[in-house]
Write a protein that holds these residues in place. Sequence first.
Motif, PDB file in Angstrom:
ATOM      1  N   ASN A 137     -34.203  15.832  -6.484  1.00 38.46           N
ATOM      2  CA  ASN A 137     -33.507  15.381  -5.279  1.00 38.46           C
ATOM      3  C   ASN A 137     -32.055  14.958  -5.523  1.00 38.46           C
ATOM      4  N   TYR A 138     -31.805  14.200  -6.578  1.00 42.21           N
ATOM      5  CA  TYR A 138     -30.437  13.736  -6.838  1.00 42.21           C
ATOM      6  C   TYR A 138     -29.582  14.854  -7.443  1.00 42.21           C
ATOM      7  N   GLU A 139     -30.128  15.558  -8.453  1.00 36.13           N
ATOM      8  CA  GLU A 139     -29.377  16.633  -9.091  1.00 36.13           C
ATOM      9  C   GLU A 139     -29.553  17.967  -8.376  1.00 36.13           C
ATOM     10  N   ASN A 140     -30.472  18.018  -7.392  1.00 35.98           N
ATOM     11  CA  ASN A 140     -30.700  19.219  -6.572  1.00 35.98           C
ATOM     12  C   ASN A 140     -31.102  20.427  -7.435  1.00 35.98           C
TER      13      ASN A 140
ATOM     14  N   TYR B  87     -38.799  13.300 -12.738  1.00 36.17           N
ATOM     15  CA  TYR B  87     -38.905  14.661 -12.207  1.00 36.17           C
ATOM     16  C   TYR B  87     -38.387  14.718 -10.769  1.00 36.17           C
ATOM     17  N   HIS B  88     -38.866  13.805  -9.938  1.00 32.70           N
ATOM     18  CA  HIS B  88     -38.443  13.788  -8.535  1.00 32.70           C
ATOM     19  C   HIS B  88     -36.964  13.429  -8.411  1.00 32.70           C
ATOM     20  N   PHE B  89     -36.470  12.589  -9.322  1.00 29.62           N
ATOM     21  CA  PHE B  89     -35.051  12.229  -9.311  1.00 29.62           C
ATOM     22  C   PHE B  89     -34.181  13.469  -9.552  1.00 29.62           C
ATOM     23  N   LEU B  90     -34.560  14.275 -10.536  1.00 28.26           N
ATOM     24  CA  LEU B  90     -33.791  15.485 -10.816  1.00 28.26           C
ATOM     25  C   LEU B  90     -33.873  16.485  -9.662  1.00 28.26           C
TER      26      LEU B  90
ATOM     27  N   LYS C 233     -37.614  23.753  -9.443  1.00 31.49           N
ATOM     28  CA  LYS C 233     -38.695  23.338 -10.331  1.00 31.49           C
ATOM     29  C   LYS C 233     -38.472  23.794 -11.771  1.00 31.49           C
ATOM     30  N   VAL C 234     -38.076  25.052 -11.932  1.00 30.56           N
ATOM     31  CA  VAL C 234     -37.892  25.600 -13.285  1.00 30.56           C
ATOM     32  C   VAL C 234     -36.757  24.879 -14.004  1.00 30.56           C
ATOM     33  N   ALA C 235     -35.636  24.675 -13.297  1.00 32.85           N
ATOM     34  CA  ALA C 235     -34.489  24.005 -13.913  1.00 32.85           C
ATOM     35  C   ALA C 235     -34.796  22.543 -14.217  1.00 32.85           C
ATOM     36  N   THR C 236     -35.622  21.918 -13.385  1.00 34.14           N
ATOM     37  CA  THR C 236     -35.990  20.524 -13.611  1.00 34.14           C
ATOM     38  C   THR C 236     -36.803  20.368 -14.888  1.00 34.14           C
ATOM     39  N   ILE C 237     -37.801  21.220 -15.093  1.00 37.97           N
ATOM     40  CA  ILE C 237     -38.620  21.156 -16.302  1.00 37.97           C
ATOM     41  C   ILE C 237     -37.766  21.434 -17.537  1.00 37.97           C
ATOM     42  N   ALA C 238     -36.846  22.396 -17.411  1.00 38.85           N
ATOM     43  CA  ALA C 238     -35.956  22.708 -18.532  1.00 38.85           C
ATOM     44  C   ALA C 238     -35.072  21.512 -18.873  1.00 38.85           C
ATOM     45  N   GLU C 239     -34.585  20.832 -17.857  1.00 38.62           N
ATOM     46  CA  GLU C 239     -33.733  19.655 -18.080  1.00 38.62           C
ATOM     47  C   GLU C 239     -34.534  18.512 -18.701  1.00 38.62           C
TER      48      GLU C 239
END
Length: 372
Positions: free
Chosen positions: A75-78, A70-73, A81-87
């Motif tokens: 910070n690395y993928e920028n 979660y933290h990688f997405l 929160k919503v887009a991270t959970i979706a990914e």
Amino acid sequence: MPTTKEMTLDELCNQSIQGYLDLKGIPYDQQGPYLRLKDHDSLVVDTRIGGSHTNETFFWNSQGIGGNLYHFLRNYENLDKVATIAELKAVAPQLSNRPLPNIQATRKPYQPKKWQASQDSRKMGQMLNYLQNVRKLDPVLVHALAERNLVRPLSNGDAFFAWVDNKGQEVGGDVQGTRINYNQFGKRGTRKMIARGSRSQWGFHFNVRDNRRKDLSCDKLYLFESPIDALSFFQMNGLKVPEGGNRHFVSLNGAGSKVKTLLPYLAEYGIPKEIHLGFDRDEAGINGVYKAVDLINQWNFRNTVTVYVDQPATGKDWNDALKVGDHRKQVQTFKEWAKEHPQPGQQVSRPEQQQQPAWGQLPFDQPKVRQR
């Protein structure tokens, strides 16, 4: 294994970081259980699971941040929160079916047969379209490389840049994707990876010989983050009949820290009088310059080598400049460059227009890759 709908938020967030890197084609070096990213060599992933390690973690030393996938997405993928959970939900089906890595396994040697050229003319066309029309590499340059088997299409149409040692033997290679898909490959848009088993002391490279010389010893060494950057620089700045010393162009695969693997290369081709660092004009590239210079300063012959920083006037890297047709460049000694670029880096000023030599026939000196 629970389905995506059954996975808790913690399970989604703690999925395999290595699995995500492999899925997205993000290149890294592996040392035992640790992975070091090619494009940010201060970002290290710990794949150990067991005891106090309940999931894979990462730590980005230059940024002072770390955590799980979660933290990688974030910070690395920028991603927000919503887009991270979706990914996390989108990649869960593929990551859940991924076998657990055996970190005790020995490193397998490079196998050239796995990376042979596709005989399908459509795959060749796909590769040529990407390199010539998207990346704007000159057809003469691309075909010269293809004739020597230094670049070739794989079965999926991706481009393979072969690494060749001093005896003409293929010892590794870079995979450059030719299909742009930001959903699958994130901000990079294409797959990028190093062929498994590639010998780290080599990389994609080519040499240009002074027309007054017969030997291939290295007088000027140019280092870049990728094969396409090296080729873009050469296309913009190469001379048809070069003088002033033999020039060697080497791709470091994105990491300034790989400078330490150049010693066997220099043992074969000699100590250069000049080393030119042609890294990207971003924070990672600037950090790469400092990392490279720190390593060069550890060599016992450092006082005989002058380090330069070569940067384009436009864009993030040499291919960006090539694509817009801006052939201007700025060349400074490292000491001059460091005055303007303390860590972290600052904006590079635009230099005055320079007249560039005409692009001509390629003076490649190395032999074709030997087939096994």
